[in-house]
Motif scaffolding. Structure first.
Motif, mmCIF file in Angstrom:
data_model
loop_
_atom_site.group_PDB
_atom_site.id
_atom_site.type_symbol
_atom_site.label_atom_id
_atom_site.label_comp_id
_atom_site.label_asym_id
_atom_site.label_seq_id
_atom_site.Cartn_x
_atom_site.Cartn_y
_atom_site.Cartn_z
ATOM 1 N N ARG A 1 0.834 -1.206 0.000
ATOM 2 C CA ARG A 1 0.000 0.000 0.000
ATOM 3 C C ARG A 1 0.863 1.247 0.000
ATOM 4 O O ARG A 1 0.595 2.209 -0.724
ATOM 5 N N GLN A 2 1.939 1.235 0.803
ATOM 6 C CA GLN A 2 2.845 2.384 0.852
ATOM 7 C C GLN A 2 3.560 2.573 -0.484
ATOM 8 O O GLN A 2 3.738 3.701 -0.948
ATOM 9 N N LYS A 3 3.970 1.474 -1.094
ATOM 10 C CA LYS A 3 4.632 1.524 -2.391
ATOM 11 C C LYS A 3 3.692 2.124 -3.442
ATOM 12 O O LYS A 3 4.084 2.987 -4.237
ATOM 13 N N GLY A 4 2.447 1.681 -3.427
ATOM 14 C CA GLY A 4 1.444 2.212 -4.354
ATOM 15 C C GLY A 4 1.156 3.681 -4.094
ATOM 16 O O GLY A 4 1.065 4.476 -5.036
ATOM 17 N N ALA A 5 1.031 4.050 -2.828
ATOM 18 C CA ALA A 5 0.759 5.452 -2.473
ATOM 19 C C ALA A 5 1.912 6.353 -2.891
ATOM 20 O O ALA A 5 1.696 7.464 -3.390
ATOM 21 N N SER A 6 3.129 5.890 -2.709
ATOM 22 C CA SER A 6 4.306 6.658 -3.110
ATOM 23 C C SER A 6 4.342 6.850 -4.630
ATOM 24 O O SER A 6 4.662 7.936 -5.128
ATOM 25 N N PHE A 7 4.003 5.805 -5.367
ATOM 26 C CA PHE A 7 3.951 5.882 -6.832
ATOM 27 C C PHE A 7 2.894 6.897 -7.264
ATOM 28 O O PHE A 7 3.150 7.768 -8.097
ATOM 29 N N GLU A 8 1.697 6.805 -6.683
ATOM 30 C CA GLU A 8 0.614 7.740 -6.992
ATOM 31 C C GLU A 8 1.035 9.173 -6.684
ATOM 32 O O GLU A 8 0.785 10.083 -7.476
ATOM 33 N N ARG A 9 1.655 9.372 -5.525
ATOM 34 C CA ARG A 9 2.089 10.712 -5.119
ATOM 35 C C ARG A 9 3.085 11.270 -6.126
ATOM 36 O O ARG A 9 2.988 12.430 -6.528
ATOM 37 N N GLY A 10 4.045 10.470 -6.557
ATOM 38 C CA GLY A 10 5.043 10.928 -7.526
ATOM 39 C C GLY A 10 4.415 11.336 -8.846
ATOM 40 O O GLY A 10 4.752 12.380 -9.412
ATOM 41 N N VAL A 11 3.481 10.526 -9.336
ATOM 42 C CA VAL A 11 2.809 10.831 -10.600
ATOM 43 C C VAL A 11 1.955 12.088 -10.443
ATOM 44 O O VAL A 11 1.996 12.995 -11.285
ATOM 45 N N ALA A 12 1.187 12.169 -9.361
ATOM 46 C CA ALA A 12 0.331 13.335 -9.130
ATOM 47 C C ALA A 12 1.161 14.615 -9.010
ATOM 48 O O ALA A 12 0.810 15.642 -9.606
ATOM 49 N N ASP A 13 2.243 14.558 -8.254
ATOM 50 C CA ASP A 13 3.086 15.752 -8.085
ATOM 51 C C ASP A 13 3.704 16.182 -9.409
ATOM 52 O O ASP A 13 3.759 17.378 -9.724
ATOM 53 N N TYR A 14 4.168 15.226 -10.199
ATOM 54 C CA TYR A 14 4.754 15.553 -11.498
ATOM 55 C C TYR A 14 3.715 16.232 -12.395
ATOM 56 O O TYR A 14 3.998 17.273 -13.017
ATOM 57 N N LEU A 15 2.509 15.660 -12.475
ATOM 58 C CA LEU A 15 1.470 16.247 -13.313
ATOM 59 C C LEU A 15 1.020 17.609 -12.770
ATOM 60 O O LEU A 15 0.782 18.535 -13.551
ATOM 61 N N ARG A 16 0.943 17.732 -11.464
ATOM 62 C CA ARG A 16 0.586 19.026 -10.853
ATOM 63 C C ARG A 16 1.601 20.095 -11.233
ATOM 64 O O ARG A 16 1.252 21.206 -11.612
ATOM 65 N N ASP A 17 2.879 19.747 -11.148
ATOM 66 C CA ASP A 17 3.947 20.716 -11.404
ATOM 67 C C ASP A 17 4.139 21.030 -12.881
ATOM 68 O O ASP A 17 4.654 22.095 -13.219
ATOM 69 N N THR A 18 3.738 20.120 -13.774
ATOM 70 C CA THR A 18 3.996 20.326 -15.199
ATOM 71 C C THR A 18 2.740 20.586 -16.034
ATOM 72 O O THR A 18 2.857 21.052 -17.166
ATOM 73 N N VAL A 19 1.551 20.281 -15.470
ATOM 74 C CA VAL A 19 0.326 20.408 -16.263
ATOM 75 C C VAL A 19 -0.671 21.374 -15.634
ATOM 76 O O VAL A 19 -1.088 22.343 -16.258
ATOM 77 N N ASP A 20 -1.089 21.099 -14.393
ATOM 78 C CA ASP A 20 -2.161 21.880 -13.762
ATOM 79 C C ASP A 20 -2.050 21.733 -12.252
ATOM 80 O O ASP A 20 -2.006 20.609 -11.739
ATOM 81 N N ASP A 21 -2.042 22.848 -11.544
ATOM 82 C CA ASP A 21 -1.851 22.796 -10.085
ATOM 83 C C ASP A 21 -3.054 22.243 -9.327
ATOM 84 O O ASP A 21 -2.998 22.067 -8.121
ATOM 85 N N ARG A 22 -4.136 21.910 -10.009
ATOM 86 C CA ARG A 22 -5.303 21.293 -9.350
ATOM 87 C C ARG A 22 -5.224 19.771 -9.315
ATOM 88 O O ARG A 22 -6.060 19.116 -8.708
#
Length: 121
Positions: A6-27
């Motif tokens: 679960r932690q591994k999955g959450a970390s993966f999700e967080r990394g993808v979300a942060d990357y998209l937030r920072d490069t595409v849309d802050d929402r």
């Protein structure tokens, strides 16, 4: 599923979300789990003013059929244009290097901005 997974999955999700937030849309951000009415792992992703569902998978075993069915259910739950699977590309740690898989129907929906071509199929 173990706490480690679960932690591994959450970390993966967080990394993808942060990357998209920072490069595409802050929402764009990770979504809280909704149980039976799950709407994907990452929210705030839009194209043509419509929502996209992102289902993230951090596992060595590829199960595209199962994942695609899950993404489609979540797309329906969120009334989204398309459901995409973001899955781990082993040997690559950066979020921007991960794989994205979707059906050709969902690709057409993204390109057209609608799902009309899928009605009645």
């Amino acid at each position: 599923m173990t706490t480690y997974h679960r932690q591994k999955g959450a970390s993966f999700e967080r990394g993808v979300a942060d990357y998209l937030r920072d490069t595409v849309d802050d929402r764009i951000d990770r979504r809280p789990k909704n149980g039976a009415k799950d709407r994907g792992d990452i929210g705030g992703v839009r194209i043509h003013g419509q929502k996209l569902v992102l289902e993230c998978k951090n596992t060595a075993k590829i199960s595209l059929g199962t994942w695609a069915a899950e993404a489609e259910t979540e797309r329906g739950n969120d009334d989204a244009l398309a459901g995409l699977i973001v899955h781990k590309r082993h040997g690559k740690g950066k979020p921007q290097d991960q794989w994205v898989t979707l059906t050709v129907g969902d690709l057409a929906a993204i390109l057209n901005g609608n799902r009309d071509h899928l009605e009645g199929i």
